[in-house]
Design a protein around this motif. Structure first.
Motif, short mmCIF file in Angstrom:
data_model
loop_
_atom_site.label_atom_id
_atom_site.label_comp_id
_atom_site.label_asym_id
_atom_site.label_seq_id
_atom_site.Cartn_x
_atom_site.Cartn_y
_atom_site.Cartn_z
N PHE A 19 -0.09 -3.62 7.56
CA PHE A 19 -0.10 -2.17 7.64
C PHE A 19 -1.16 -1.68 8.61
CE2 PHE A 19 1.53 -3.24 3.48
CZ PHE A 19 2.61 -2.38 3.33
N GLU A 20 -1.05 -0.40 8.97
CA GLU A 20 -2.09 0.25 9.75
C GLU A 20 -2.18 1.71 9.33
OE1 GLU A 20 -0.71 -0.57 13.68
OE2 GLU A 20 0.62 1.16 13.74
N VAL A 21 -3.39 2.25 9.36
CA VAL A 21 -3.58 3.67 9.11
C VAL A 21 -3.09 4.38 10.36
CG1 VAL A 21 -5.28 5.48 8.67
CG2 VAL A 21 -5.54 3.24 7.59
N PHE A 32 0.23 6.26 6.92
CA PHE A 32 0.16 4.84 7.26
C PHE A 32 1.55 4.34 7.65
CE2 PHE A 32 1.44 4.96 2.89
CZ PHE A 32 2.19 3.81 2.66
N ARG A 33 1.60 3.15 8.18
CA ARG A 33 2.87 2.57 8.61
C ARG A 33 2.74 1.06 8.63
NH1 ARG A 33 5.33 3.63 13.13
NH2 ARG A 33 5.33 1.58 14.03
N LEU A 34 3.88 0.42 8.76
CA LEU A 34 3.85 -1.02 8.97
C LEU A 34 3.31 -1.28 10.38
CD1 LEU A 34 7.19 -1.91 7.24
CD2 LEU A 34 4.93 -2.70 6.57
N ALA A 35 2.54 -2.32 10.52
CA ALA A 35 1.91 -2.61 11.80
C ALA A 35 2.95 -2.97 12.86
CB ALA A 35 0.91 -3.76 11.64
N GLY A 36 2.63 -2.62 14.07
CA GLY A 36 3.50 -2.92 15.20
C GLY A 36 3.98 -1.64 15.86
N GLY A 37 4.00 -1.64 17.17
CA GLY A 37 4.38 -0.44 17.88
C GLY A 37 5.84 -0.39 18.28
N ASP A 38 6.60 -1.38 17.92
CA ASP A 38 8.00 -1.41 18.36
C ASP A 38 8.88 -0.56 17.45
OD1 ASP A 38 8.88 -2.99 16.08
OD2 ASP A 38 7.93 -4.69 17.07
N PRO A 39 10.08 -0.20 17.91
CA PRO A 39 10.99 0.60 17.08
C PRO A 39 11.33 -0.07 15.75
CG PRO A 39 11.75 0.57 19.35
CD PRO A 39 10.61 -0.42 19.24
N ALA A 44 11.45 -0.16 9.78
CA ALA A 44 10.98 -0.85 8.57
C ALA A 44 10.12 0.07 7.71
CB ALA A 44 10.21 -2.12 8.96
N THR A 45 9.31 0.91 8.33
CA THR A 45 8.50 1.86 7.57
C THR A 45 9.39 2.84 6.82
OG1 THR A 45 6.63 1.67 9.09
CG2 THR A 45 6.71 3.65 7.72
N ALA A 46 10.43 3.35 7.47
CA ALA A 46 11.38 4.25 6.82
C ALA A 46 12.08 3.55 5.66
CB ALA A 46 12.38 4.79 7.82
N ALA A 47 12.48 2.31 5.87
CA ALA A 47 13.14 1.54 4.80
C ALA A 47 12.18 1.27 3.65
CB ALA A 47 13.68 0.23 5.36
N LEU A 48 10.91 1.04 3.96
CA LEU A 48 9.90 0.82 2.93
C LEU A 48 9.76 2.05 2.04
CD1 LEU A 48 7.56 -0.69 1.56
CD2 LEU A 48 6.08 0.19 3.38
N VAL A 49 9.67 3.22 2.65
CA VAL A 49 9.54 4.45 1.85
C VAL A 49 10.78 4.66 0.99
CG1 VAL A 49 9.36 6.97 1.99
CG2 VAL A 49 7.88 5.53 3.40
N GLU A 50 11.94 4.37 1.54
CA GLU A 50 13.18 4.50 0.76
C GLU A 50 13.16 3.55 -0.43
OE1 GLU A 50 17.86 3.65 1.51
OE2 GLU A 50 16.80 4.74 3.09
N ALA A 51 12.76 2.30 -0.21
CA ALA A 51 12.70 1.32 -1.30
C ALA A 51 11.63 1.71 -2.32
CB ALA A 51 12.40 -0.08 -0.72
N LEU A 52 10.50 2.19 -1.85
CA LEU A 52 9.43 2.63 -2.74
C LEU A 52 9.91 3.76 -3.64
CD1 LEU A 52 6.37 2.67 -3.51
CD2 LEU A 52 6.11 4.36 -1.71
N ASN A 53 10.53 4.76 -3.06
CA ASN A 53 11.01 5.90 -3.84
C ASN A 53 12.10 5.49 -4.83
OD1 ASN A 53 9.20 7.47 -2.45
ND2 ASN A 53 10.72 8.38 -1.10
N ALA A 54 12.95 4.57 -4.43
CA ALA A 54 14.01 4.09 -5.32
C ALA A 54 13.44 3.38 -6.53
CB ALA A 54 14.97 3.17 -4.57
N GLY A 55 12.27 2.74 -6.35
CA GLY A 55 11.63 2.03 -7.45
C GLY A 55 11.05 2.96 -8.50
N GLY A 56 10.75 4.20 -8.13
CA GLY A 56 10.29 5.20 -9.07
C GLY A 56 8.85 5.12 -9.52
#
Length: 104
Positions: A19-21, A32-39, A44-56
């Motif tokens: 991760f990176e701030v 914050f976001r997953l590390a790396g400057g590529d698309p 992956a950051t968007a998918a992470l937030v989706e998975a996080l929210n789905a977990g409740g």
């Protein structure tokens, strides 16, 4: 104060190479976001937030800054304790590991 506890989340992000701030902390908001400057990191950051929210266990939102997707975590309740911030971080890590992103 409750906002002072938010530094705990920033420290978690900064200490995990996955991760990176993404922006300076403002009051109770951490970007914050997953590390790396590529698309791929943005997707992956968007998918992470989706998975996080789905977990409740924690809820976060995404934002786009400079063409990069980041996650926004915020606390503002008077009852926010360190365990709440730590629990949110644990939920982020669990969501990432559930996506197969457990290694650096």
């Amino acid at each position: 104060t409750r906002v002072d506890r938010i530094h705990i989340f920033v420290e978690h992000v900064a200490s995990d190479a996955r991760f990176e701030v993404a922006a300076p902390r403002r009051l109770g908001l951490v970007c914050f976001r997953l590390a790396g400057g590529d698309p791929g990191a943005s997707k992956a950051t968007a998918a992470l937030v989706e998975a996080l929210n789905a977990g409740g266990k924690a809820m976060m939102v995404t934002a786009e800054v400079g063409g990069r997707t980041l996650a926004r975590a915020a606390w503002g309740g008077a009852g926010t304790q360190a365990r709440h911030v730590d629990g949110a971080w644990a939920a982020v890590v669990a969501a990432l590991e559930g996506m197969g992103g457990g290694s650096v």
